[in-house]
Motif scaffolding. Structure first.
Motif, PDB file in Angstrom:
ATOM      1  N   GLU A   9       0.827  -1.205   0.000  1.00 59.64           N
ATOM      2  CA  GLU A   9       0.000   0.000   0.000  1.00 59.64           C
ATOM      3  C   GLU A   9       0.866   1.261   0.000  1.00 59.64           C
ATOM      4  OE1 GLU A   9      -2.657  -0.520   3.314  1.00 59.64           O
ATOM      5  OE2 GLU A   9      -3.655  -2.223   2.349  1.00 59.64           O
ATOM      6  N   ALA A  10       1.942   1.254   0.776  1.00 59.60           N
ATOM      7  CA  ALA A  10       2.837   2.414   0.816  1.00 59.60           C
ATOM      8  C   ALA A  10       3.488   2.628  -0.549  1.00 59.60           C
ATOM      9  CB  ALA A  10       3.908   2.226   1.892  1.00 59.60           C
ATOM     10  N   CYS A  11       3.944   1.534  -1.164  1.00 64.25           N
ATOM     11  CA  CYS A  11       4.588   1.651  -2.478  1.00 64.25           C
ATOM     12  C   CYS A  11       3.606   2.129  -3.548  1.00 64.25           C
ATOM     13  CB  CYS A  11       5.197   0.315  -2.891  1.00 64.25           C
ATOM     14  SG  CYS A  11       6.665  -0.146  -1.943  1.00 64.25           S
ATOM     15  N   MET A  12       2.351   1.727  -3.424  1.00 64.84           N
ATOM     16  CA  MET A  12       1.334   2.131  -4.404  1.00 64.84           C
ATOM     17  C   MET A  12       1.054   3.632  -4.359  1.00 64.84           C
ATOM     18  SD  MET A  12       0.547  -0.506  -6.187  1.00 64.84           S
ATOM     19  CE  MET A  12      -0.934   0.043  -7.007  1.00 64.84           C
ATOM     20  N   SER A  13       1.514   4.294  -3.302  1.00 66.05           N
ATOM     21  CA  SER A  13       1.307   5.742  -3.207  1.00 66.05           C
ATOM     22  C   SER A  13       2.190   6.489  -4.200  1.00 66.05           C
ATOM     23  CB  SER A  13       1.570   6.236  -1.777  1.00 66.05           C
ATOM     24  OG  SER A  13       2.966   6.189  -1.479  1.00 66.05           O
ATOM     25  N   MET A  14       3.098   5.773  -4.855  1.00 57.73           N
ATOM     26  CA  MET A  14       3.968   6.384  -5.867  1.00 57.73           C
ATOM     27  C   MET A  14       3.852   5.593  -7.177  1.00 57.73           C
ATOM     28  SD  MET A  14       7.309   7.421  -3.654  1.00 57.73           S
ATOM     29  CE  MET A  14       7.915   8.442  -4.991  1.00 57.73           C
ATOM     30  N   PRO A  15       2.672   5.672  -7.820  1.00 52.43           N
ATOM     31  CA  PRO A  15       2.408   4.838  -8.999  1.00 52.43           C
ATOM     32  C   PRO A  15       3.288   5.140 -10.212  1.00 52.43           C
ATOM     33  CG  PRO A  15       0.633   6.411  -8.667  1.00 52.43           C
ATOM     34  CD  PRO A  15       1.523   6.511  -7.469  1.00 52.43           C
ATOM     35  N   ASP A  16       3.935   6.285 -10.238  1.00 47.86           N
ATOM     36  CA  ASP A  16       4.794   6.625 -11.379  1.00 47.86           C
ATOM     37  C   ASP A  16       6.219   6.092 -11.221  1.00 47.86           C
ATOM     38  OD1 ASP A  16       2.675   7.973 -12.544  1.00 47.86           O
ATOM     39  OD2 ASP A  16       3.229   9.890 -11.635  1.00 47.86           O
ATOM     40  N   ASP A  17       6.521   5.518 -10.067  1.00 46.31           N
ATOM     41  CA  ASP A  17       7.862   5.005  -9.797  1.00 46.31           C
ATOM     42  C   ASP A  17       7.889   3.503 -10.103  1.00 46.31           C
ATOM     43  OD1 ASP A  17      10.103   3.809  -8.352  1.00 46.31           O
ATOM     44  OD2 ASP A  17      10.332   5.753  -7.350  1.00 46.31           O
ATOM     45  N   GLN A  18       8.633   3.129 -11.130  1.00 48.96           N
ATOM     46  CA  GLN A  18       8.671   1.738 -11.580  1.00 48.96           C
ATOM     47  C   GLN A  18       9.196   0.793 -10.485  1.00 48.96           C
ATOM     48  OE1 GLN A  18      10.773   1.262 -15.281  1.00 48.96           O
ATOM     49  NE2 GLN A  18      10.133  -0.857 -15.507  1.00 48.96           N
ATOM     50  N   GLN A  19      10.207   1.229  -9.731  1.00 47.43           N
ATOM     51  CA  GLN A  19      10.747   0.388  -8.651  1.00 47.43           C
ATOM     52  C   GLN A  19       9.696   0.164  -7.568  1.00 47.43           C
ATOM     53  OE1 GLN A  19      13.697  -1.261  -8.483  1.00 47.43           O
ATOM     54  NE2 GLN A  19      13.094  -2.122  -6.523  1.00 47.43           N
ATOM     55  N   MET A  20       8.946   1.198  -7.245  1.00 48.70           N
ATOM     56  CA  MET A  20       7.885   1.063  -6.237  1.00 48.70           C
ATOM     57  C   MET A  20       6.817   0.076  -6.703  1.00 48.70           C
ATOM     58  SD  MET A  20       8.306   2.916  -3.495  1.00 48.70           S
ATOM     59  CE  MET A  20       9.320   4.262  -2.941  1.00 48.70           C
ATOM     60  N   MET A  21       6.504   0.093  -7.982  1.00 52.93           N
ATOM     61  CA  MET A  21       5.492  -0.822  -8.509  1.00 52.93           C
ATOM     62  C   MET A  21       6.011  -2.266  -8.507  1.00 52.93           C
ATOM     63  SD  MET A  21       2.817   1.002  -8.938  1.00 52.93           S
ATOM     64  CE  MET A  21       3.426   1.813  -7.459  1.00 52.93           C
ATOM     65  N   ARG A  22       7.287  -2.468  -8.789  1.00 59.94           N
ATOM     66  CA  ARG A  22       7.890  -3.806  -8.691  1.00 59.94           C
ATOM     67  C   ARG A  22       7.816  -4.303  -7.252  1.00 59.94           C
ATOM     68  NH1 ARG A  22      13.548  -4.159  -9.360  1.00 59.94           N
ATOM     69  NH2 ARG A  22      13.346  -6.396  -9.186  1.00 59.94           N
ATOM     70  N   CYS A  23       8.116  -3.415  -6.333  1.00 61.61           N
ATOM     71  CA  CYS A  23       8.094  -3.764  -4.913  1.00 61.61           C
ATOM     72  C   CYS A  23       6.669  -4.089  -4.466  1.00 61.61           C
ATOM     73  CB  CYS A  23       8.682  -2.625  -4.089  1.00 61.61           C
ATOM     74  SG  CYS A  23       8.973  -3.068  -2.360  1.00 61.61           S
ATOM     75  N   ALA A  24       5.713  -3.276  -4.871  1.00 58.39           N
ATOM     76  CA  ALA A  24       4.315  -3.518  -4.492  1.00 58.39           C
ATOM     77  C   ALA A  24       3.856  -4.886  -4.988  1.00 58.39           C
ATOM     78  CB  ALA A  24       3.414  -2.412  -5.045  1.00 58.39           C
ATOM     79  N   GLU A  25       4.248  -5.250  -6.190  1.00 60.53           N
ATOM     80  CA  GLU A  25       3.858  -6.550  -6.752  1.00 60.53           C
ATOM     81  C   GLU A  25       4.492  -7.704  -5.962  1.00 60.53           C
ATOM     82  OE1 GLU A  25       2.040  -9.457  -8.623  1.00 60.53           O
ATOM     83  OE2 GLU A  25       1.527  -7.339  -8.873  1.00 60.53           O
ATOM     84  N   ALA A  26       5.771  -7.576  -5.621  1.00 57.06           N
ATOM     85  CA  ALA A  26       6.443  -8.610  -4.821  1.00 57.06           C
ATOM     86  C   ALA A  26       5.787  -8.727  -3.446  1.00 57.06           C
ATOM     87  CB  ALA A  26       7.927  -8.292  -4.686  1.00 57.06           C
ATOM     88  N   CYS A  27       5.421  -7.592  -2.874  1.00 56.50           N
ATOM     89  CA  CYS A  27       4.765  -7.592  -1.562  1.00 56.50           C
ATOM     90  C   CYS A  27       3.392  -8.257  -1.635  1.00 56.50           C
ATOM     91  CB  CYS A  27       4.629  -6.169  -1.030  1.00 56.50           C
ATOM     92  SG  CYS A  27       6.191  -5.414  -0.526  1.00 56.50           S
ATOM     93  N   ARG A  28       2.644  -7.979  -2.698  1.00 57.38           N
ATOM     94  CA  ARG A  28       1.325  -8.610  -2.843  1.00 57.38           C
ATOM     95  C   ARG A  28       1.470 -10.122  -2.977  1.00 57.38           C
ATOM     96  NH1 ARG A  28       0.022  -3.855  -5.848  1.00 57.38           N
ATOM     97  NH2 ARG A  28       0.623  -4.862  -7.794  1.00 57.38           N
ATOM     98  N   ARG A  29       2.435 -10.573  -3.758  1.00 56.93           N
ATOM     99  CA  ARG A  29       2.667 -12.015  -3.936  1.00 56.93           C
ATOM    100  C   ARG A  29       3.037 -12.652  -2.593  1.00 56.93           C
ATOM    101  NH1 ARG A  29       2.209 -16.875  -5.037  1.00 56.93           N
ATOM    102  NH2 ARG A  29       3.981 -18.117  -5.703  1.00 56.93           N
ATOM    103  N   CYS A  30       3.897 -11.997  -1.849  1.00 55.93           N
ATOM    104  CA  CYS A  30       4.314 -12.520  -0.558  1.00 55.93           C
ATOM    105  C   CYS A  30       3.139 -12.542   0.424  1.00 55.93           C
ATOM    106  CB  CYS A  30       5.482 -11.707  -0.011  1.00 55.93           C
ATOM    107  SG  CYS A  30       6.323 -12.518   1.369  1.00 55.93           S
TER     108      CYS A  30
END
Length: 120
Positions: free
Chosen positions: A87-108
């Motif tokens: 959720e914290a990473c999703m607050s920066m949707p234009d940041d590609q690294q944040m979106m990669r992190c959000a996806e890894a966090c959701r999977r985990c």
């Protein structure tokens, strides 16, 4: 422990969860590095979530690998930390690294919730 004194083999579900935890840990570490390079006060909340998630996922994987009787409880805590980090990473949707992190966090989050519901 089995009769021969060896620990039982990891189930595929446990291995998948360990892999998801370690992947999430690694991506959180990379994302923290990226955040530190960018700076800014708004990043502090995200950094806290990243640190909590990184440490929790590493500990969760360690506990599962050694078949800790507390690993089910740890998986629940880990799922919560990962969800908060996503959720914290999703607050920066234009940041590609944040979106990669959000996806890894959701999977985990998904794999940890499944493990917490399974008998260890």
């Amino acid at each position: 422990m089995t009769q021969s004194g060896m620990m039982p083999a990891l189930t595929q579900q446990m291995q998948d969860c360990i892999d998801a935890c370690m992947n999430c840990h690694n991506i959180c570490e990379e994302t923290m590095s990226s955040c530190m390079q960018q700076g800014g006060q708004a990043q502090m909340q995200i950094m806290r979530a990243l640190m909590d998630c990184s440490e929790t996922t590493r500990m969760c994987a360690d506990m599962m690998m050694r078949r800790s009787p507390m690993s089910g409880d740890m998986c629940m805590v880990c799922a919560k930390a990962c969800q908060m980090c996503a959720e914290a990473c999703m607050s920066m949707p234009d940041d590609q690294q944040m979106m990669r992190c959000a996806e890894a966090c959701r999977r985990c989050t998904e794999t940890c919730r499944a493990m917490a519901g399974a008998s260890m």
